[in-house]
Scaffold this active site. Structure first.
Site, PDB file in Angstrom:
ATOM      1  CE  LYS A  81      -5.817  -7.525  -2.758  1.00  0.00           C
ATOM      2  NZ  LYS A  81      -5.532  -7.492  -1.533  1.00  0.00           N
ATOM      3  CE  LYS A 100     -12.894  -2.515  -0.305  1.00  0.00           C
ATOM      4  NZ  LYS A 100     -13.232  -2.376   1.240  1.00  0.00           N
ATOM      5  CE  LYS A 152      -4.564  -1.555   1.844  1.00  0.00           C
ATOM      6  NZ  LYS A 152      -5.308  -1.721   2.945  1.00  0.00           N
TER       7      LYS A 152
HETATM    8  P1  TYM Z   1     -10.841  -5.349   3.045  1.00  0.00           P
HETATM    9  O1  TYM Z   1     -11.779  -4.488   3.516  1.00  0.00           O
HETATM   10  O2  TYM Z   1      -9.558  -5.243   2.303  1.00  0.00           O
HETATM   11  O3  TYM Z   1     -11.532  -6.901   2.296  1.00  0.00           O
HETATM   12  C1  TYM Z   1     -12.733  -7.331   3.047  1.00  0.00           C
HETATM   13  C2  TYM Z   1     -12.556  -8.876   2.668  1.00  0.00           C
HETATM   14  O4  TYM Z   1     -12.804  -9.111   1.145  1.00  0.00           O
HETATM   15  C3  TYM Z   1     -11.648 -10.201   0.944  1.00  0.00           C
HETATM   16  N1  TYM Z   1     -10.932  -9.578  -0.348  1.00  0.00           N
HETATM   17  C4  TYM Z   1     -10.850 -10.733  -1.442  1.00  0.00           C
HETATM   18  N2  TYM Z   1     -11.035 -12.077  -1.471  1.00  0.00           N
HETATM   19  C5  TYM Z   1     -10.948 -12.431  -2.672  1.00  0.00           C
HETATM   20  N3  TYM Z   1     -10.251 -11.966  -3.665  1.00  0.00           N
HETATM   21  C6  TYM Z   1     -10.116 -10.833  -3.574  1.00  0.00           C
HETATM   22  N4  TYM Z   1      -9.638 -10.089  -4.602  1.00  0.00           N
HETATM   23  C7  TYM Z   1     -10.537  -9.851  -2.432  1.00  0.00           C
HETATM   24  N5  TYM Z   1     -10.314  -8.530  -2.104  1.00  0.00           N
HETATM   25  C8  TYM Z   1     -10.475  -8.474  -0.815  1.00  0.00           C
HETATM   26  C9  TYM Z   1     -10.741  -9.687   2.013  1.00  0.00           C
HETATM   27  O5  TYM Z   1      -9.509 -10.861   2.176  1.00  0.00           O
HETATM   28  C10 TYM Z   1     -11.616  -9.705   3.252  1.00  0.00           C
HETATM   29  O6  TYM Z   1     -11.819 -10.886   3.963  1.00  0.00           O
HETATM   30  N6  TYM Z   1      -8.139  -6.069   7.288  1.00  0.00           N
HETATM   31  C11 TYM Z   1      -9.320  -6.542   6.640  1.00  0.00           C
HETATM   32  C12 TYM Z   1     -10.706  -6.055   7.267  1.00  0.00           C
HETATM   33  C13 TYM Z   1     -10.587  -6.297   8.890  1.00  0.00           C
HETATM   34  C14 TYM Z   1     -10.939  -7.606   9.461  1.00  0.00           C
HETATM   35  C15 TYM Z   1     -10.851  -7.692  11.037  1.00  0.00           C
HETATM   36  C16 TYM Z   1     -11.146  -8.956   8.954  1.00  0.00           C
HETATM   37  C17 TYM Z   1     -10.475  -5.584   9.864  1.00  0.00           C
HETATM   38  N7  TYM Z   1     -10.386  -6.131  11.063  1.00  0.00           N
HETATM   39  C18 TYM Z   1     -11.075  -8.552  11.734  1.00  0.00           C
HETATM   40  C19 TYM Z   1     -11.313  -9.908   9.612  1.00  0.00           C
HETATM   41  C20 TYM Z   1     -11.425  -9.883  11.072  1.00  0.00           C
HETATM   42  C21 TYM Z   1      -9.458  -5.692   5.515  1.00  0.00           C
HETATM   43  O7  TYM Z   1      -9.060  -4.713   4.933  1.00  0.00           O
HETATM   44  O8  TYM Z   1     -10.329  -6.384   4.423  1.00  0.00           O
END
Ligand code: TYM
Length: 339
Positions: free
Chosen positions: A202, A205, A118
């Site tokens: 990947k 967003k 990032k």
């Molecule tokens: P975030 O907001 O980036 O993404 C949310 C969820 O979507 C999944 N994801 C994907 N899965 C498959 N292919 C992709 N291209 C893809 N892009 C995103 C992510 O793996 C995620 O499950 N750190 C986390 C948010 C978070 C969290 C937590 C998750 C904060 N606290 C506690 C679990 C437990 C995040 O930024 O996800």
């Protein structure tokens, strides 16, 4: 064997509109787990602040929090079955995160690949919050003593860090098994959905090209057009797994088809063996439109009543607090805070 009762926690950042990767990698599995275990699903608005988009535009953060909540519900997360809330309403997340800032080590955070990805060459300009982000994530999970965390593949390293934090806390305060070691639940063909423009990147967003991803709010024509324009190679689809070597885009589209249709990848490969991409893409577009457009329609319906969304979040936050408060009280006692 851990004595902790099974409990699911997961969350998504309200930084932008959700996309197909979020849906297939996480949300779809969340919906299934609701019938197997108690679940908490969180909109992590405090995490969204770590990026400039969340920090600079307060009204956008509010809107994105409601939109992500609507996406959860429209995808099948049922606020009657699961606890659905936004992170900032439960102050115990921030309280435990501070303690974890003191338990976690700089060396652990230095290894986090997402931070490196990032920030690139501009680490100095990143917020401190972006750096300590995985420790807030550990607090999100452990403040409920959650045991299972359904996420996409890209969160695996963060979850390993959550386990390290739990283990070190238990050891430092001599409370074996106080915190469980949370298990990642990374299942299905959609655990790593790739960009439609480049099968080695990947789906994300933050990708500049909207054609790289399918958003949950895209209409039928947009979905079909994005799939039609998705990058592929000139050869027909292969007959076996081996034939996908060096064909990242073909691999990705087959995985998306398998995840959307809830069928094993092998069955999809067998069905389309030898098929031209034009035909496969047209079937994939039909499937994606059939699966995704009802979600977008339901999101629009829910978002027409933001007060109802706020009520759902507030009621979920009350339930979440009821679990987190006693855990946090015990943590404070363990670390020696006078209360
Ligand atoms: P975030 O907001 O980036 O993404 C949310 C969820 O979507 C999944 N994801 C994907 N899965 C498959 N292919 C992709 N291209 C893809 N892009 C995103 C992510 O793996 C995620 O499950 N750190 C986390 C948010 C978070 C969290 C937590 C998750 C904060 N606290 C506690 C679990 C437990 C995040 O930024 O996800």
């Amino acid at each position: 064997m851990s004595a902790h009762p099974k409990l699911v926690f997961s969350g998504m950042q309200p930084t932008n509109v959700l996309h197909l990767g979020n849906y297939l990698g996480a949300l779809k599995n969340w919906v299934k787990l609701q019938d197997e275990m108690a679940c908490l699903y969180c909109v992590v608005d405090m995490h969204a602040m770590t990026q400039d988009t969340g920090y600079r535009h307060p009204r956008e953060l509010e809107a994105a929090t409601r939109e992500v909540t609507a996406a959860y519900i429209a995808s099948g997360v049922d606020p009657k079955k699961s606890i659905l809330f936004n992170q900032s309403q439960v102050r115990e997340h921030a309280e435990l995160a501070w303690i974890f800032n003191c338990v976690g080590r700089l060396g652990w955070l230095d290894r986090m690949t997402q931070f490196k990805e990032k920030t690139g060459k501009h680490k100095e300009r990143a917020s401190v919050g972006l750096y300590t982000y995985p420790l807030l994530m550990a607090a999100d999970i452990l403040v409920y003593k959650a045991t299972h965390v359904p996420v996409g593949e890209d969160q695996r390293q963060h979850l390993e860090l959550s386990r390290d934090v739990a283990q070190k806390f238990n050891k430092d305060y001599e409370v074996a098994d106080f915190f469980p070691l949370p298990e990642p639940v990374i299942i299905g063909a959609g655990t790593r959905v790739m960009s439609l423009r480049d099968g080695t990147k990947k789906m994300s967003k933050s990708d500049e090209s909207d054609y790289s991803r399918i958003n949950l709010t895209d209409d039928a024509d947009t979905i079909a057009q994005k799939i039609r324009k998705a990058r592929t190679d000139p050869n027909p689809l292969p007959e076996s797994d081996k034939g996908f070597e060096g064909r990242a885009e073909a691999d990705n589209l087959v995985n998306i088809y398998a995840a959307l249709s809830d069928r094993p990848r092998e069955a999809v490969i067998a069905q389309f063996a030898g098929c031209q991409f034009s035909q496969f893409k047209s079937e994939l577009a039909d499937l994606a439109v059939a699966r995704l457009t009802p979600i977008a329609a339901e999101m629009r319906r829910l978002l027409a009543d933001p007060a109802e969304i706020d009520r759902i979040l507030a009621s979920g936050a009350d339930k979440a607090r009821a679990i987190a408060t006693p855990v946090m009280a015990e943590v404070k006692r363990l670390v020696g805070f006078v209360t």
